[in-house]
Design a protein around this motif. Structure first.
Motif, PDB file in Angstrom:
ATOM      1  N   GLY A   1      86.143  36.968 -34.401  1.00 18.02           N
ATOM      2  CA  GLY A   1      85.176  36.012 -35.066  1.00 18.02           C
ATOM      3  C   GLY A   1      86.063  34.656 -35.245  1.00 18.02           C
ATOM      4  O   GLY A   1      85.675  33.477 -34.939  1.00 18.02           O
ATOM      5  N   LEU A   2      87.299  34.677 -35.712  1.00 15.99           N
ATOM      6  CA  LEU A   2      88.080  33.583 -36.052  1.00 15.99           C
ATOM      7  C   LEU A   2      88.451  32.724 -34.679  1.00 15.99           C
ATOM      8  O   LEU A   2      88.532  31.683 -34.555  1.00 15.99           O
ATOM      9  CB  LEU A   2      89.253  33.912 -36.661  1.00 15.99           C
ATOM     10  CG  LEU A   2      90.427  32.997 -36.806  1.00 15.99           C
ATOM     11  CD1 LEU A   2      89.967  31.521 -37.483  1.00 15.99           C
ATOM     12  CD2 LEU A   2      91.856  33.630 -37.308  1.00 15.99           C
TER      13      LEU A   2
ATOM     14  N   TYR B   1      97.565  35.674 -31.916  1.00 16.10           N
ATOM     15  CA  TYR B   1      96.906  36.434 -33.240  1.00 16.10           C
ATOM     16  C   TYR B   1      98.066  37.475 -33.499  1.00 16.10           C
ATOM     17  O   TYR B   1      98.161  38.284 -32.747  1.00 16.10           O
ATOM     18  CB  TYR B   1      95.616  36.843 -33.438  1.00 16.10           C
ATOM     19  CG  TYR B   1      95.154  37.271 -34.618  1.00 16.10           C
ATOM     20  CD1 TYR B   1      94.284  36.619 -35.507  1.00 16.10           C
ATOM     21  CD2 TYR B   1      95.356  38.534 -35.002  1.00 16.10           C
ATOM     22  CE1 TYR B   1      94.161  36.835 -36.867  1.00 16.10           C
ATOM     23  CE2 TYR B   1      94.892  39.109 -36.351  1.00 16.10           C
ATOM     24  CZ  TYR B   1      94.085  38.235 -37.077  1.00 16.10           C
ATOM     25  OH  TYR B   1      93.776  38.713 -38.406  1.00 16.10           O
ATOM     26  N   VAL B   2      98.750  37.701 -34.755  1.00 13.06           N
ATOM     27  CA  VAL B   2      99.486  38.454 -35.289  1.00 13.06           C
ATOM     28  C   VAL B   2      99.335  38.805 -36.626  1.00 13.06           C
ATOM     29  O   VAL B   2      99.071  38.051 -37.531  1.00 13.06           O
ATOM     30  CB  VAL B   2     100.855  38.188 -34.696  1.00 13.06           C
ATOM     31  CG1 VAL B   2     101.274  36.883 -35.582  1.00 13.06           C
ATOM     32  CG2 VAL B   2     101.838  39.412 -34.751  1.00 13.06           C
TER      33      VAL B   2
ATOM     34  N   GLY C   1      96.148  38.777 -41.116  1.00 14.90           N
ATOM     35  CA  GLY C   1      96.969  37.981 -39.727  1.00 14.90           C
ATOM     36  C   GLY C   1      96.741  36.635 -39.878  1.00 14.90           C
ATOM     37  O   GLY C   1      95.915  35.870 -40.518  1.00 14.90           O
ATOM     38  N   TRP C   2      97.432  35.901 -38.836  1.00 14.62           N
ATOM     39  CA  TRP C   2      97.156  34.506 -38.750  1.00 14.62           C
ATOM     40  C   TRP C   2      97.074  34.106 -37.192  1.00 14.62           C
ATOM     41  O   TRP C   2      97.670  34.655 -36.135  1.00 14.62           O
ATOM     42  CB  TRP C   2      98.540  33.722 -38.825  1.00 14.62           C
ATOM     43  CG  TRP C   2      98.764  33.915 -40.113  1.00 14.62           C
ATOM     44  CD1 TRP C   2      98.766  32.920 -41.360  1.00 14.62           C
ATOM     45  CD2 TRP C   2      99.583  35.043 -40.952  1.00 14.62           C
ATOM     46  NE1 TRP C   2      99.183  33.535 -42.521  1.00 14.62           N
ATOM     47  CE2 TRP C   2      99.731  34.707 -42.290  1.00 14.62           C
ATOM     48  CE3 TRP C   2     100.014  36.402 -40.734  1.00 14.62           C
ATOM     49  CZ2 TRP C   2     100.299  35.569 -43.480  1.00 14.62           C
ATOM     50  CZ3 TRP C   2     100.668  37.067 -41.540  1.00 14.62           C
ATOM     51  CH2 TRP C   2     100.769  36.725 -42.837  1.00 14.62           C
TER      52      TRP C   2
ATOM     53  N   PRO D   1      94.738  31.093 -40.990  1.00 15.40           N
ATOM     54  CA  PRO D   1      94.684  32.437 -41.344  1.00 15.40           C
ATOM     55  C   PRO D   1      93.459  33.351 -41.437  1.00 15.40           C
ATOM     56  O   PRO D   1      92.475  32.647 -41.289  1.00 15.40           O
ATOM     57  CB  PRO D   1      95.100  32.179 -42.975  1.00 15.40           C
ATOM     58  CG  PRO D   1      95.259  30.939 -43.035  1.00 15.40           C
ATOM     59  CD  PRO D   1      94.638  30.064 -42.035  1.00 15.40           C
ATOM     60  N   ASN D   2      93.530  34.451 -41.254  1.00  8.93           N
ATOM     61  CA  ASN D   2      92.340  35.331 -41.266  1.00  8.93           C
ATOM     62  C   ASN D   2      91.758  34.989 -42.556  1.00  8.93           C
ATOM     63  O   ASN D   2      92.286  34.769 -43.707  1.00  8.93           O
ATOM     64  CB  ASN D   2      92.824  36.697 -41.302  1.00  8.93           C
ATOM     65  CG  ASN D   2      91.647  37.829 -41.360  1.00  8.93           C
ATOM     66  OD1 ASN D   2      91.015  37.858 -42.403  1.00  8.93           O
ATOM     67  ND2 ASN D   2      91.387  38.415 -40.371  1.00  8.93           N
TER      68      ASN D   2
END
Length: 447
Positions: free
Chosen positions: A170-171, A190-191, A197-198, A241-242
């Motif tokens: 979604g992000l 993404y990690v 996560g970011w 960020p998430n």
């Protein structure tokens, strides 16, 4: 191909079945087995699925059972979406934590620890039964806390269990949409861990277009995470960020908003879904229409307290009201494994050497290349120190939960609460455990 859904009476199961109905490819799922401990919920969801399939030729056949072993035998894939303690348990998790002035969200903070302590033993038992009854099956885990539960199951099943979450998808879609980029053409850098996560980059044709977003204040304020975190903070991080990191970065504001809310999220969903299942059981009611209305209400109120804490009173954007897409992730994962249709997905898998700050068995949430042999995490750039601190601290908490679940150690359970970045006192940690044990008989194993 046979898919078994554990938690088959769950409210979001029709999303998975909808995705299966749209799949017409060779080797698709032709049989779905629903398993749940609640026969009434199974019957209600069974009615919804039957109405979904009414006009679809060759729809996957659906059967339901409350016998776990029967559900698992012969499965090619097992989709785990159970909720130990139900939504009443989630509401209790939130209430107990807020009484101590700390966050009680179901995957973050004290509530996440409590949920993990009662879910991990059940998930490990399921993993052992899969290993014995369906040793060639792949397990797709959506049971929360997803990273923690996936890691617990991986100790039995190894890499044949893969965790999924819709948040990174979604992000990535929202950021791509703001930048005018086709998400299917973008590489999402993404990690982190699940719900921690970011998004650090969005690469199109080898070029990172995220800096263009970070430089545009109007664009940053136009999508959900931009409104939650604010343009200034996103620029400071150099990443997006998430959404669940809002609980960490704006903890005081979020706890205050939760305490001031008429009902917590868990209590709202408990009451809302109780109404749905009661209505769906009535023969004169169209269960599918009732489910759709309930789903729309659910999506519109998602993270409402967080939006209120950030000063966003405008509600969710229309394009964000479509459910997050975990069913598309699950379907893409099954296709990639079953048909060797290679895909790139952000998944929860064992770390290997991906993040050097964690050991090889730690489950992380990173981009993976998926094929017939499973999910393979790709190399990623090192985490910045601020992210290292949160990731390693929360992984330490997860490990104490696993130790407590395996040994029954009260000491390890207290340590899990006390080490969490959102619990500010060992004394509070002890009181939390005592209160949760009083609420949940499933925690009686913690001596």
């Amino acid at each position: 191909m046979r898919l078994t859904i554990l938690g088959g009476g769950g409210f979001r199961v029709p999303l998975v079945y909808r995705a299966l109905l749209a799949d017409r490819g060779e080797g698709r799922v032709t049989r779905v087995v629903l398993h749940d401990v609640d026969a009434g919920r199974l019957a209600a969801i069974g009615r919804v699925l039957a109405e979904q399939a009414a006009d679809v030729p060759d729809a996957p056949a659906v059967t339901a059972t409350t016998d776990l072993d029967e559900a698992l035998r012969g499965a090619d894939f097992v989709f785990s979406a159970i909720r130990v303690g139900g939504l009443a348990g989630r509401a209790a998790d939130e209430r107990v934590a807020l009484a101590e002035g700390v966050l009680g969200q179901e995957t973050v903070g004290a509530g996440g620890v409590a949920y993990g302590l009662r879910t991990v033993p059940v998930a490990v038992d399921i993993a052992r039964r899969v290993a014995g009854l369906a040793p060639d099956a792949w397990v797709i885990n959506f049971t929360n806390p997803a990273g923690l539960v996936t890691e617990a199951m991986s100790r039995v099943l190894g890499d044949r269990v893969i965790g999924i979450c819709d948040s990174p998808l979604g992000l990535g879609r929202r950021v791509a949409r703001v930048l005018g980029v086709d998400p299917a053409e973008a590489w999402i850098d993404y990690v982190g861990l699940n719900h921690l996560g970011w998004l650090r980059g969005l690469r199109v044709g080898g070029r990172d277009v995220l800096p263009r977003l970070l430089a545009d204040g109007d664009a940053l304020g136009s999508f959900e995470e931009g409104k939650l975190f604010g343009a200034e903070w996103l620029r400071s991080l150099g990443a997006v960020p998430n959404e669940y990191l809002h609980y960490y970065y704006f903890n005081r504001e979020t706890v205050r908003a939760y305490r001031e809310a008429e009902r917590t999220r868990g209590a709202y969903l408990r009451d809302q879904q109780a109404g749905f299942y009661a209505r769906a059981a009535r023969p004169e009611v169209r269960a599918l229409d009732t489910w759709r209305r309930t789903l729309a209400e659910r999506e519109a109120t998602y993270m409402a307290a967080n939006r209120a804490a950030s000063g966003d009173t405008g509600g969710r954007a229309e394009e964000d009201l479509e459910p997050g897409g975990y069913e598309q992730v699950a379907l893409a994962l099954m296709r990639a494994v079953a048909r060797d249709e290679r895909a790139t997905l952000v998944l929860n898998v064992r770390n290997g050497a991906t993040l050097p700050v964690l050991d090889a068995d730690a489950v992380v949430e990173v981009p993976c290349l998926v094929d017939a042999n499973g999910a393979h995490p790709v190399a990623v750039a090192p985490l910045p120190y601020h992210a290292v601190g949160l990731v390693t601290a929360v992984k330490a908490v997860e490990r104490e939960v696993l130790t407590a679940a395996e040994s029954g150690s009260r000491e390890a359970a207290v340590k899990a609460f006390a080490l969490h970045p959102l619990v500010d006192s060992v004394t509070v940690a002890r009181r939390l455990l005592d209160a949760y044990r009083a609420e949940h008989p499933g925690l009686d194993y913690l001596a």
